[in-house]
Design an enzyme around this catalytic site. Structure first.
Site, PDB file in Angstrom:
ATOM      1  N   ARG A 236       0.783  -1.119   0.030  1.00 46.35           N
ATOM      2  CA  ARG A 236       0.068  -0.081  -0.026  1.00 46.35           C
ATOM      3  C   ARG A 236       1.070   1.257   0.065  1.00 46.35           C
ATOM      4  O   ARG A 236       1.887   1.427   0.800  1.00 46.35           O
ATOM      5  CB  ARG A 236      -0.898  -0.019   1.203  1.00 46.35           C
ATOM      6  CG  ARG A 236      -2.141  -0.947   1.190  1.00 46.35           C
ATOM      7  CD  ARG A 236      -2.950  -0.585   0.080  1.00 46.35           C
ATOM      8  NE  ARG A 236      -4.147  -1.474   0.050  1.00 46.35           N
ATOM      9  CZ  ARG A 236      -4.386  -2.538  -0.577  1.00 46.35           C
ATOM     10  NH1 ARG A 236      -3.460  -2.764  -1.519  1.00 46.35           N
ATOM     11  NH2 ARG A 236      -5.477  -3.285  -0.773  1.00 46.35           N
ATOM     12  N   GLU A 265      -3.805   7.259  -4.388  1.00 43.84           N
ATOM     13  CA  GLU A 265      -4.182   6.965  -5.866  1.00 43.84           C
ATOM     14  C   GLU A 265      -5.366   7.564  -6.182  1.00 43.84           C
ATOM     15  O   GLU A 265      -6.234   7.659  -5.546  1.00 43.84           O
ATOM     16  CB  GLU A 265      -4.315   5.394  -5.770  1.00 43.84           C
ATOM     17  CG  GLU A 265      -2.989   4.610  -5.244  1.00 43.84           C
ATOM     18  CD  GLU A 265      -3.017   3.336  -5.362  1.00 43.84           C
ATOM     19  OE1 GLU A 265      -3.951   2.518  -5.734  1.00 43.84           O
ATOM     20  OE2 GLU A 265      -2.011   2.540  -4.833  1.00 43.84           O
ATOM     21  N   HIS A 283      -1.200   0.249  -9.929  1.00 41.86           N
ATOM     22  CA  HIS A 283      -1.614  -0.722  -8.907  1.00 41.86           C
ATOM     23  C   HIS A 283      -2.248  -2.036  -9.684  1.00 41.86           C
ATOM     24  O   HIS A 283      -3.470  -2.163  -9.717  1.00 41.86           O
ATOM     25  CB  HIS A 283      -2.672  -0.361  -8.107  1.00 41.86           C
ATOM     26  CG  HIS A 283      -3.164  -0.738  -6.831  1.00 41.86           C
ATOM     27  ND1 HIS A 283      -3.435  -0.182  -5.861  1.00 41.86           N
ATOM     28  CD2 HIS A 283      -2.784  -2.112  -6.520  1.00 41.86           C
ATOM     29  CE1 HIS A 283      -3.594  -0.982  -4.824  1.00 41.86           C
ATOM     30  NE2 HIS A 283      -3.352  -2.201  -5.112  1.00 41.86           N
TER      31      HIS A 283
HETATM   32  C1  DGY Z   1      -5.335  -6.126  -2.752  1.00 44.66           C
HETATM   33  O1  DGY Z   1      -5.852  -7.334  -2.930  1.00 44.66           O
HETATM   34  O2  DGY Z   1      -4.862  -5.525  -1.684  1.00 44.66           O
HETATM   35  C2  DGY Z   1      -4.216  -5.466  -3.870  1.00 44.66           C
HETATM   36  O3  DGY Z   1      -3.836  -4.299  -3.697  1.00 44.66           O
HETATM   37  C3  DGY Z   1      -5.253  -5.514  -5.165  1.00 44.66           C
HETATM   38  O4  DGY Z   1      -5.120  -6.984  -5.676  1.00 44.66           O
END
Ligand code: DGY
Length: 318
Positions: A236, A265, A283
């Site tokens: 993240r 984002e 992402h």
């Molecule tokens: C998640 O699953 O947390 C990713 O960031 C998106 O696949």
């Protein structure tokens, strides 16, 4: 009468199959406006959300007392207010496991691309600026045989370690708790964060975003890294202080970075956009066709389980 289910974005068809006995509303592929979301969720017993929706107290209250489950189609669930869900007796589920290998592929892709300057090379070729092979052109550090520091040694971190073994890398990791079985299986060594930062050549981040991990990597951490270090983040955005990263890259305090996630984002820190030594992906960590199908099915099946009064496979336990 069939219970109402809201699916907040268009998802792979596979994920809608488990929901065929419910009255399902699917919003569009675009991120819904907040107002549209709050209107659409009224009366829903189940919500299949994605990481772009803020599933907070206001959203749950807009659904009403009948809301029983939020199935988040992601392994990360920092977009869901877990306390608010628990207070309201709403079960939250996520999609762990099914995306580990695909996300690890993305992390390794970024690691290789950042080290070997693929983005810069591509830009040169596309702009017609490539004149000839050059003995010193676009050289970067070797990946094979180097020390890889993995931050967060869960399913994805371990899948990255498996790939790194194929590259003859030494595998070091930092995690909230030791993972001794995985250490043995993968020949990995636990280090505290300080030592990991000071001694590794490559870093790949796989921690969830929590209050403790926000800006886990910032200016003081970049100071500790080697100047040849390469940092990859597919977890993240806010785990890394993006402004501090941009400064570290611009000033040559580290060699390069590969990013799939950002603090706000889809915005990217403007300074990062100007830099050659960072590879920027939008992402797409889990974005293989097969994995997105599996994520949608996992979320759909858990949502159905809760509405049928069964235990879901992937409850998020606060
Ligand atoms: C998640 O699953 O947390 C990713 O960031 C998106 O696949």
């Amino acid at each position: 009468m069939a219970e109402r289910v809201l699916v907040t974005r268009e998802i792979p068809e596979e994920g809608l199959r488990p929901l065929k006995d419910f009255e399902v509303t699917v919003l569009s592929e675009k991120i819904p406006e907040r107002g549209e979301l709050l209107e659409a969720v009224k009366g829903a017993a189940g919500v299949l959300s994605t990481l772009t929706e803020n599933v907070d107290a206001e959203f749950m209250d807009a659904a009403g007392d009948g809301l029983k489950v939020v199935a988040n189609m992601a392994v990360g669930y920092d977009n869901v207010d877990i306390d608010a869900a628990q207070e309201r007796g709403v079960v939250v589920t996520n999609t762990p496991g099914v995306l580990d290998e695909t996300t690890a592929d993305t992390a390794f892709m970024l690691l290789l691309a950042a080290a070997r300057r693929l983005g810069e090379g591509e830009r040169i070729v596309r702009a017609g600026r490539w004149e000839a092979w050059g003995p010193k052109m676009l050289t970067g550090p070797d990946v094979w045989g180097k020390r890889l520091g993995i931050l967060g040694f869960g399913g994805i971190g371990q899948a990255v370690a498996r790939r790194a073994r194929g590259f003859g890398m030494e595998i070091l990791y930092y995690n909230r708790s030791r993972k001794e079985e995985a250490e043995r299986a993968l020949g990995a060594q636990y280090l505290d964060l300080d030592e990991l930062l000071r001694t590794c050549d490559f870093f790949s981040i796989h921690t969830p975003l929590t209050e403790e991990t926000k800006h886990l990597i910032g200016a003081p951490e970049f100071e500790k890294m080697k100047t040849e270090a390469v940092l990859v983040n597919t977890s993240r955005g806010p785990v890394v202080d993006e402004a501090a990263l941009a400064d570290a890259l611009a000033e040559g305090r580290i060699f390069a970075a590969g990013l799939d996630v950002y603090e706000e984002e889809p915005k990217v820190h403007p300074k990062l956009l100007e830099l050659e030594n960072v590879v920027l992906a939008p992402h797409i960590g889990s974005a293989s066709i097969e994995t997105r199908d599996k994520m949608a099915v996992t979320a759909g099946e858990d949502l159905r389980a809760v509405l049928r009064g069964e235990r879901p496979k992937n409850p998020v336990e606060g």
